[in-house]
Design a protein around this motif. Structure first.
Motif, mmCIF file in Angstrom:
data_model
loop_
_atom_site.group_PDB
_atom_site.id
_atom_site.type_symbol
_atom_site.label_atom_id
_atom_site.label_comp_id
_atom_site.label_asym_id
_atom_site.label_seq_id
_atom_site.Cartn_x
_atom_site.Cartn_y
_atom_site.Cartn_z
ATOM 1 N N MET A 1 0.838 -1.186 0.000
ATOM 2 C CA MET A 1 0.000 0.000 0.000
ATOM 3 C C MET A 1 0.875 1.238 0.000
ATOM 4 N N THR A 2 0.324 2.342 -0.446
ATOM 5 C CA THR A 2 1.124 3.532 -0.625
ATOM 6 C C THR A 2 0.267 4.774 -0.523
ATOM 7 N N GLU A 3 0.889 5.893 -0.325
ATOM 8 C CA GLU A 3 0.197 7.164 -0.285
ATOM 9 C C GLU A 3 0.447 7.910 -1.590
ATOM 10 N N GLY A 20 10.077 -2.725 -11.105
ATOM 11 C CA GLY A 20 11.409 -2.141 -11.094
ATOM 12 C C GLY A 20 12.191 -2.407 -9.832
ATOM 13 N N ALA A 21 11.850 -3.475 -9.096
ATOM 14 C CA ALA A 21 12.578 -3.796 -7.874
ATOM 15 C C ALA A 21 12.923 -5.268 -7.857
ATOM 16 N N SER A 22 13.998 -5.597 -7.167
ATOM 17 C CA SER A 22 14.369 -7.004 -6.988
ATOM 18 C C SER A 22 14.138 -7.375 -5.524
ATOM 19 N N GLN A 26 9.744 -11.256 0.216
ATOM 20 C CA GLN A 26 9.791 -10.594 1.512
ATOM 21 C C GLN A 26 8.383 -10.138 1.881
ATOM 22 N N GLN A 27 8.183 -9.824 3.160
ATOM 23 C CA GLN A 27 6.853 -9.452 3.626
ATOM 24 C C GLN A 27 6.489 -8.013 3.288
ATOM 25 N N TYR A 28 7.478 -7.138 3.263
ATOM 26 C CA TYR A 28 7.217 -5.723 3.017
ATOM 27 C C TYR A 28 8.164 -5.196 1.950
ATOM 28 N N LEU A 29 7.658 -4.244 1.171
ATOM 29 C CA LEU A 29 8.460 -3.625 0.120
ATOM 30 C C LEU A 29 8.097 -2.151 0.057
ATOM 31 N N ILE A 30 9.104 -1.294 0.066
ATOM 32 C CA ILE A 30 8.877 0.145 -0.070
ATOM 33 C C ILE A 30 9.265 0.556 -1.482
#
Length: 247
Positions: A1-3, A20-22, A26-30
């Protein structure tokens, strides 16, 4: 989720696909909001999880051969690992674009299974057919053999190396004036085009999933804490679809 940020607005808790991420096990990704794309409410989490890599790669591969030839005109395009999830997508998309897809598989048993969903040409053993282009996920000696059979003026696009090896560089060099050879990596495309282009690709992916031809079978869903069991199942010859990880 994001703002909301960088002009891209999402609500707290809204489902999005990050790109665009590697390191996605994992449980969380920013991720920045402008690298996230909204998931339609009518798609399940499982469907959304498979809406990115395979469908968007398939779109780019079909675009690559279309751009090489300047059109389709019924040209014969071989698809290696054709019974895989992305292989089946390519068979549909190539036919829709006006090409003549040729499904290339490893065994008669695989050919028989594929024939249940694909009515076109399926090749499981020698002699290899003459082809105008190949979309290759295998590489190695099987790829070398196909490269030798591409007609002059054709194209060979490699997007994977399931064999663990690349094509013979000497062979590619020897035919460089006859066959265009290239690699295709989706990450290069997503980092080089506009957000609007990626949104359009996702819209096509979501539509194809709804229609059924861009969906992938799911063998099982494993908790992230069960990663070792998931990896063991990945190598199981009886596996019948994708494995998903749930945090």
């Amino acid at each position: 989720m994001t703002e909301a940020t960088n002009g891209v607005g999402f609500a707290i808790g809204q489902r999005v696909l990050p790109i665009g991420a590697s390191g996605l096990w994992q449980q969380y990704l920013i991720r920045p909001a402008d690298r996230c794309f909204a998931v339609p409410d009518d798609l399940s989490d499982d469907q959304a999880a498979m809406a990115y890599v395979n469908p968007l790669t398939a779109f780019r591969l079909v675009d690559a051969v279309r751009e090489h030839f300047g059109g389709a005109a019924g040209r014969r395009v071989g698809v290696t690992a054709a019974a895989s999830a992305i292989g089946k997508m390519l068979l549909v998309l190539l036919a829709e674009a006006g090409f003549q897809p040729v499904a290339l598989v490893r065994s008669p048993a695989t050919a028989q299974r594929l024939a249940e969903s694909f009515s076109g040409e399926i090749v499981a053993q020698a002699p290899l057919p003459a082809l105008d282009a190949v979309l290759d996920a295998v590489g190695g000696e099987p790829g070398n053999a196909l490269f030798r059979h591409i007609r002059r003026g054709g194209a060979f696009v490699q997007y994977g190396a399931l064999s663990g090896s690349q094509l013979d560089p000497m062979l590619v060099a020897a035919r460089r004036d006859e066959v265009a050879f290239s690699f295709l990596w989706l990450r290069n495309w997503v980092h080089s085009v506009s957000r609007a282009a990626i949104e359009a690709a996702f819209a096509d992916s979501f539509a194809g999933i709804r229609a059924g031809y861009l969906g992938s079978a799911v063998d099982g869903v494993f908790a992230l804490s069960d990663l070792q069991a998931a990896l063991a199942r990945q190598d199981d010859p009886l596996r019948v679809g994708k494995l998903l990880l749930a945090p």
